[in-house]
Design a protein around this motif. Structure first.
Motif, PDB file in Angstrom:
ATOM      1  N   LEU A  83      18.604   5.766   3.028  1.00 19.99           N
ATOM      2  CA  LEU A  83      17.865   4.855   3.901  1.00 19.99           C
ATOM      3  C   LEU A  83      17.770   5.412   5.316  1.00 19.99           C
ATOM      4  O   LEU A  83      16.721   5.303   5.966  1.00 19.99           O
ATOM      5  N   GLN A  84      18.854   6.000   5.794  1.00 20.56           N
ATOM      6  CA  GLN A  84      18.836   6.583   7.136  1.00 20.56           C
ATOM      7  C   GLN A  84      17.815   7.708   7.233  1.00 20.56           C
ATOM      8  O   GLN A  84      17.076   7.816   8.217  1.00 20.56           O
ATOM      9  N   GLN A  85      17.758   8.547   6.205  1.00 23.02           N
ATOM     10  CA  GLN A  85      16.782   9.640   6.200  1.00 23.02           C
ATOM     11  C   GLN A  85      15.356   9.090   6.187  1.00 23.02           C
ATOM     12  O   GLN A  85      14.470   9.607   6.868  1.00 23.02           O
ATOM     13  N   ALA A  86      15.137   8.030   5.405  1.00 23.77           N
ATOM     14  CA  ALA A  86      13.812   7.410   5.344  1.00 23.77           C
ATOM     15  C   ALA A  86      13.456   6.785   6.689  1.00 23.77           C
ATOM     16  O   ALA A  86      12.287   6.823   7.121  1.00 23.77           O
ATOM     17  N   TYR A  87      14.465   6.215   7.363  1.00 22.99           N
ATOM     18  CA  TYR A  87      14.216   5.607   8.680  1.00 22.99           C
ATOM     19  C   TYR A  87      13.812   6.673   9.701  1.00 22.99           C
ATOM     20  O   TYR A  87      12.872   6.476  10.483  1.00 22.99           O
ATOM     21  N   ILE A  88      14.488   7.789   9.695  1.00 19.50           N
ATOM     22  CA  ILE A  88      14.172   8.879  10.629  1.00 19.50           C
ATOM     23  C   ILE A  88      12.754   9.395  10.393  1.00 19.50           C
ATOM     24  O   ILE A  88      12.024   9.720  11.335  1.00 19.50           O
ATOM     25  N   ALA A  89      12.348   9.461   9.129  1.00 17.70           N
ATOM     26  CA  ALA A  89      11.027  10.002   8.774  1.00 17.70           C
ATOM     27  C   ALA A  89       9.943   8.926   8.711  1.00 17.70           C
ATOM     28  O   ALA A  89       8.820   9.206   8.302  1.00 17.70           O
ATOM     29  N   ARG A  90      10.246   7.697   9.130  1.00 20.00           N
ATOM     30  CA  ARG A  90       9.331   6.565   8.951  1.00 20.00           C
ATOM     31  C   ARG A  90       7.994   6.790   9.662  1.00 20.00           C
ATOM     32  O   ARG A  90       7.936   7.444  10.718  1.00 20.00           O
ATOM     33  N   THR A  91       6.943   6.259   9.086  1.00 29.49           N
ATOM     34  CA  THR A  91       5.609   6.292   9.687  1.00 29.49           C
ATOM     35  C   THR A  91       5.049   4.877   9.826  1.00 29.49           C
ATOM     36  O   THR A  91       3.886   4.701  10.175  1.00 29.49           O
ATOM     37  N   SER A  92       5.890   3.887   9.534  1.00 25.74           N
ATOM     38  CA  SER A  92       5.454   2.495   9.554  1.00 25.74           C
ATOM     39  C   SER A  92       6.647   1.607   9.876  1.00 25.74           C
ATOM     40  O   SER A  92       7.808   2.031   9.748  1.00 25.74           O
ATOM     41  N   ASP A  93       6.372   0.379  10.285  1.00 25.08           N
ATOM     42  CA  ASP A  93       7.437  -0.603  10.494  1.00 25.08           C
ATOM     43  C   ASP A  93       7.981  -1.115   9.169  1.00 25.08           C
ATOM     44  O   ASP A  93       9.038  -1.747   9.131  1.00 25.08           O
ATOM     45  N   LEU A  94       7.249  -0.868   8.075  1.00 27.45           N
ATOM     46  CA  LEU A  94       7.674  -1.320   6.756  1.00 27.45           C
ATOM     47  C   LEU A  94       8.534  -0.259   6.079  1.00 27.45           C
ATOM     48  O   LEU A  94       8.297   0.939   6.246  1.00 27.45           O
ATOM     49  N   VAL A  95       9.505  -0.714   5.304  1.00 29.55           N
ATOM     50  CA  VAL A  95      10.364   0.230   4.581  1.00 29.55           C
ATOM     51  C   VAL A  95       9.564   0.935   3.481  1.00 29.55           C
ATOM     52  O   VAL A  95       9.703   2.144   3.267  1.00 29.55           O
ATOM     53  N   PHE A  96       8.719   0.170   2.796  1.00 34.83           N
ATOM     54  CA  PHE A  96       7.886   0.733   1.718  1.00 34.83           C
ATOM     55  C   PHE A  96       6.418   0.398   1.992  1.00 34.83           C
ATOM     56  O   PHE A  96       5.841  -0.504   1.386  1.00 34.83           O
ATOM     57  N   PRO A  97       5.799   1.120   2.916  1.00 37.30           N
ATOM     58  CA  PRO A  97       4.411   0.829   3.281  1.00 37.30           C
ATOM     59  C   PRO A  97       3.425   1.343   2.245  1.00 37.30           C
ATOM     60  O   PRO A  97       3.758   2.169   1.394  1.00 37.30           O
ATOM     61  N   ALA A  98       2.203   0.848   2.352  1.00 34.86           N
ATOM     62  CA  ALA A  98       1.133   1.349   1.491  1.00 34.86           C
ATOM     63  C   ALA A  98       0.857   2.812   1.812  1.00 34.86           C
ATOM     64  O   ALA A  98       0.853   3.195   2.983  1.00 34.86           O
ATOM     65  N   PRO A  99       0.636   3.641   0.802  1.00 38.02           N
ATOM     66  CA  PRO A  99       0.320   5.055   1.056  1.00 38.02           C
ATOM     67  C   PRO A  99      -1.125   5.215   1.511  1.00 38.02           C
ATOM     68  O   PRO A  99      -1.944   4.289   1.381  1.00 38.02           O
ATOM     69  N   ASP A 100      -1.458   6.376   2.022  1.00 36.58           N
ATOM     70  CA  ASP A 100      -2.851   6.681   2.328  1.00 36.58           C
ATOM     71  C   ASP A 100      -3.648   6.672   1.028  1.00 36.58           C
ATOM     72  O   ASP A 100      -3.153   7.079  -0.031  1.00 36.58           O
ATOM     73  N   SER A 101      -4.878   6.198   1.092  1.00 33.44           N
ATOM     74  CA  SER A 101      -5.698   6.120  -0.110  1.00 33.44           C
ATOM     75  C   SER A 101      -6.359   7.468  -0.392  1.00 33.44           C
ATOM     76  O   SER A 101      -6.480   8.325   0.489  1.00 33.44           O
ATOM     77  N   ASN A 102      -6.802   7.619  -1.646  1.00 37.31           N
ATOM     78  CA  ASN A 102      -7.485   8.862  -2.046  1.00 37.31           C
ATOM     79  C   ASN A 102      -8.832   9.007  -1.353  1.00 37.31           C
ATOM     80  O   ASN A 102      -9.400  10.090  -1.315  1.00 37.31           O
ATOM     81  N   ARG A 103      -9.347   7.888  -0.825  1.00 33.82           N
ATOM     82  CA  ARG A 103     -10.656   7.911  -0.169  1.00 33.82           C
ATOM     83  C   ARG A 103     -10.544   8.125   1.335  1.00 33.82           C
ATOM     84  O   ARG A 103     -11.501   7.948   2.069  1.00 33.82           O
ATOM     85  N   GLY A 104      -9.337   8.475   1.775  1.00 34.77           N
ATOM     86  CA  GLY A 104      -9.159   8.762   3.194  1.00 34.77           C
ATOM     87  C   GLY A 104      -8.696   7.585   4.021  1.00 34.77           C
ATOM     88  O   GLY A 104      -8.545   7.706   5.245  1.00 34.77           O
ATOM     89  N   GLY A 105      -8.478   6.456   3.377  1.00 33.14           N
ATOM     90  CA  GLY A 105      -8.004   5.282   4.099  1.00 33.14           C
ATOM     91  C   GLY A 105      -6.572   5.467   4.564  1.00 33.14           C
ATOM     92  O   GLY A 105      -5.758   6.084   3.871  1.00 33.14           O
ATOM     93  N   LYS A 106      -6.268   4.951   5.750  1.00 30.75           N
ATOM     94  CA  LYS A 106      -4.936   5.104   6.315  1.00 30.75           C
ATOM     95  C   LYS A 106      -4.013   4.033   5.768  1.00 30.75           C
ATOM     96  O   LYS A 106      -4.337   2.850   5.747  1.00 30.75           O
ATOM     97  N   GLY A 107      -2.822   4.451   5.305  1.00 33.25           N
ATOM     98  CA  GLY A 107      -1.837   3.504   4.793  1.00 33.25           C
ATOM     99  C   GLY A 107      -0.970   2.962   5.910  1.00 33.25           C
ATOM    100  O   GLY A 107      -1.338   2.991   7.084  1.00 33.25           O
ATOM    101  N   GLY A 108       0.186   2.448   5.529  1.00 35.26           N
ATOM    102  CA  GLY A 108       1.123   1.946   6.517  1.00 35.26           C
ATOM    103  C   GLY A 108       1.296   0.453   6.504  1.00 35.26           C
ATOM    104  O   GLY A 108       2.282  -0.071   7.007  1.00 35.26           O
ATOM    105  N   GLY A 109       0.330  -0.279   5.936  1.00 35.57           N
ATOM    106  CA  GLY A 109       0.411  -1.735   5.880  1.00 35.57           C
ATOM    107  C   GLY A 109       1.089  -2.206   4.604  1.00 35.57           C
ATOM    108  O   GLY A 109       1.729  -1.430   3.882  1.00 35.57           O
ATOM    109  N   LEU A 110       0.931  -3.488   4.306  1.00 36.01           N
ATOM    110  CA  LEU A 110       1.501  -4.051   3.091  1.00 36.01           C
ATOM    111  C   LEU A 110       0.837  -3.430   1.870  1.00 36.01           C
ATOM    112  O   LEU A 110      -0.373  -3.212   1.844  1.00 36.01           O
ATOM    113  N   MET A 111       1.633  -3.174   0.859  1.00 27.74           N
ATOM    114  CA  MET A 111       1.128  -2.529  -0.350  1.00 27.74           C
ATOM    115  C   MET A 111       0.450  -3.553  -1.255  1.00 27.74           C
ATOM    116  O   MET A 111       1.029  -4.583  -1.582  1.00 27.74           O
ATOM    117  N   THR A 112      -0.780  -3.268  -1.645  1.00 33.02           N
ATOM    118  CA  THR A 112      -1.475  -4.140  -2.586  1.00 33.02           C
ATOM    119  C   THR A 112      -0.878  -3.969  -3.980  1.00 33.02           C
ATOM    120  O   THR A 112      -0.165  -2.987  -4.251  1.00 33.02           O
TER     121      THR A 112
END
Length: 248
Positions: free
Chosen positions: A184-213
């Motif tokens: 968890l500490q390693q994931a926190y250091i490398a975080r790109t979002s306020d969420l622990v498990f954010p939505a990934p970037d989409s294949n169509r170029g959409g930016k992730g980081g929000g709630l995962m659908t």
């Protein structure tokens, strides 16, 4: 229809086929013509078809809700389901925990895409929807604990929203055990979002980081299972998030 608006998509999936079977049997009748014996016969037929106690109880619950609604709206005077008992000898389902071999496989695949997620569920006993709702503010590294106060609701379809846990007991504090702490500490250091498990970037170029659908989660989970060796010959995962809760 009224109740459908208050439940999750997954709950509706569990209801839908049985709801349709009730309509097929009684949909053309006045509700006052449906008796306790009719309901009992339906439950006995479900038992004969091999359905478990959980499923048969779901069918009975659907009848009960329909009659309760009818009473409130003055279409019926009493609920015949009140006197209906579940048939004896129903199959009782067993909750399947991951095997020791699967647990070793999960930790061996910690670096796989989404690899922290199954380890997190295994180490905390959280539901999938609770884990996906967590922000880093919920994680107390100093106190070595995680606050569970919410989960994700997919009732509205593509856009998830926060909701309280299923029960009051769902609001709780979970300890961070040693084997999870460093990850968890390693994931926190490398975080790109306020969420622990954010939505990934989409294949169509959409930016992730929000709630995962829900669709995003399923795609993410399938990629993990394929990378970690949990994909069956039929192309479906052989491991579920629910399995992991029972391995805690």
């Amino acid at each position: 229809r009224q109740h459908r608006e208050t439940i999750t998509d997954q709950t509706w999936k569990n209801y839908a086929a049985h709801y349709r079977s009730i309509l097929a049997k009684h949909g053309s009748k006045p509700i006052t013509d449906i008796s306790a014996l009719d309901v009992t016969n339906h439950l006995m037929q479900a038992k004969a078809q091999g359905y478990s106690a959980t499923v048969v109880n779901t069918i009975r619950s659907l009848y009960r809700m329909i009659f309760d609604y009818a009473i409130v709206n003055e279409c019926a005077q009493y609920n015949p389901v009140t006197s209906v008992k579940l048939p004896r000898g129903l199959k009782r389902g067993k909750r399947t925990a991951p095997t020791d071999t699967q647990i070793k496989q999960i930790f061996a695949a910690a670096d796989a895409p989404f690899g922290l997620f199954p380890i997190f569920l295994l180490c905390t006993g959280c539901r999938k929807s609770e884990a996906l709702a967590l922000s880093w503010d919920d994680v107390d590294f100093e106190g070595r604990e995680i606050k569970i106060t919410k989960s994700l609701d997919y009732t509205s379809g593509a856009n998830p929203k926060y909701k309280p846990p299923k029960t009051d007991a769902g609001i709780r504090t979970v300890p961070i055990i040693d084997i999870l702490y460093d990850m968890l500490q390693q994931a926190y250091i490398a975080r790109t979002s306020d969420l622990v498990f954010p939505a990934p970037d989409s294949n169509r170029g959409g930016k992730g980081g929000g709630l995962m659908t829900l669709r995003g989660y399923e795609g993410h989970w399938n990629k993990y299972c394929e990378a970690a060796g949990f994909m069956g010959s039929d192309g479906k995962p052989t491991l579920t998030a629910h399995n992991l809760r029972h391995g805690t």
